[in-house]
Design a protein around this motif. Structure first.
Motif, PDB file in Angstrom:
ATOM      1  N   TRP A 150       0.838  -1.198   0.000  1.00  0.00           N
ATOM      2  CA  TRP A 150       0.000   0.000   0.000  1.00  0.00           C
ATOM      3  C   TRP A 150       0.876   1.252   0.000  1.00  0.00           C
ATOM      4  CZ3 TRP A 150      -4.461   1.004  -1.732  1.00  0.00           C
ATOM      5  CH2 TRP A 150      -5.140   2.165  -1.365  1.00  0.00           C
ATOM      6  N   PRO A 206       0.010   4.402  -1.902  1.00  0.00           N
ATOM      7  CA  PRO A 206      -0.926   5.061  -2.815  1.00  0.00           C
ATOM      8  C   PRO A 206      -0.494   6.469  -3.224  1.00  0.00           C
ATOM      9  CG  PRO A 206      -1.716   5.284  -0.592  1.00  0.00           C
ATOM     10  CD  PRO A 206      -0.472   4.426  -0.523  1.00  0.00           C
ATOM     11  N   LEU A 240      -2.263   2.848  -7.270  1.00  0.00           N
ATOM     12  CA  LEU A 240      -1.065   2.101  -6.889  1.00  0.00           C
ATOM     13  C   LEU A 240      -0.323   1.881  -8.200  1.00  0.00           C
ATOM     14  CD1 LEU A 240      -2.356  -0.620  -4.401  1.00  0.00           C
ATOM     15  CD2 LEU A 240      -1.075   1.444  -3.892  1.00  0.00           C
ATOM     16  N   TYR A 294     -10.371  -0.145   2.447  1.00  0.00           N
ATOM     17  CA  TYR A 294      -9.087   0.541   2.310  1.00  0.00           C
ATOM     18  C   TYR A 294      -8.784   1.272   3.610  1.00  0.00           C
ATOM     19  CZ  TYR A 294      -9.349  -0.434  -2.649  1.00  0.00           C
ATOM     20  OH  TYR A 294      -9.416  -1.068  -3.856  1.00  0.00           O
TER      21      TYR A 294
END
Length: 161
Positions: free
Chosen positions: A38, A40, A70, A125
């Protein structure tokens, strides 16, 4: 001096209603994105519009769009149209622009931020909390760009709201 307090007492601003007009959440690359690290990249886009509903009554809609990627894949896209109905009387045309274009979006943004955060969390998320936005500066920047555009086209600057 006696006229100014009288004018101010005729100026009224009231919130009639704040509501979520539209909300959408998309996670086009799930479940693959859940298997990646993760890291982002978030992109935030804001837009406002004001609609006159009647004499001294306006609907202001703040559209908040967040695209999170991503790498080159979109993890999620969330869009929220947060709206409010406002009663506005006694303000000049010059004051109305900043009121509808900056002050009202400032009032709507915390509600939009909450809806965005809830949708992202429900999409499985990590929580996304949008940072505060200076709508006064954004409105001033928009006015400056509109004036420059109008000048480049050879006309007189136009006031927008």
């Amino acid at each position: 001096m006696a006229e100014k307090p009288q004018q101010d007492s005729q100026r009224q601003f009231a919130i009639q209603r704040i509501y979520t007009k539209d909300a959408s959440f998309e996670s086009p690359n799930a479940p693959e994105v859940f298997r990646q690290e993760w890291q982002p990249a978030h992109e935030l886009n804001l837009n406002t519009r004001a609609n006159k509903l009647g004499d001294g009554t306006y609907e202001v809609v703040l559209t908040t769009t967040v695209t999170t990627k991503l790498g080159d894949k979109t993890a999620f896209l969330v869009e929220v149209h947060q709206a409010g109905i406002f009663s506005v009387t006694g303000f000049s045309e010059q004051e109305l622009g900043p009121l509808l274009g900056a002050y009202c979006p400032n009032l709507l943004f915390p509600y939009a931020r909450e809806v965005v955060s809830d949708l992202v969390t429900k999409g499985s998320y990590p929580q996304l909390i949008l940072q505060p936005v200076n709508f006064d500066a954004l409105f001033a920047q928009h006015q400056q760009q509109a004036a420059e555009r109008q000048q480049a086209e050879g006309g007189e600057p136009v006031r927008e709201h």
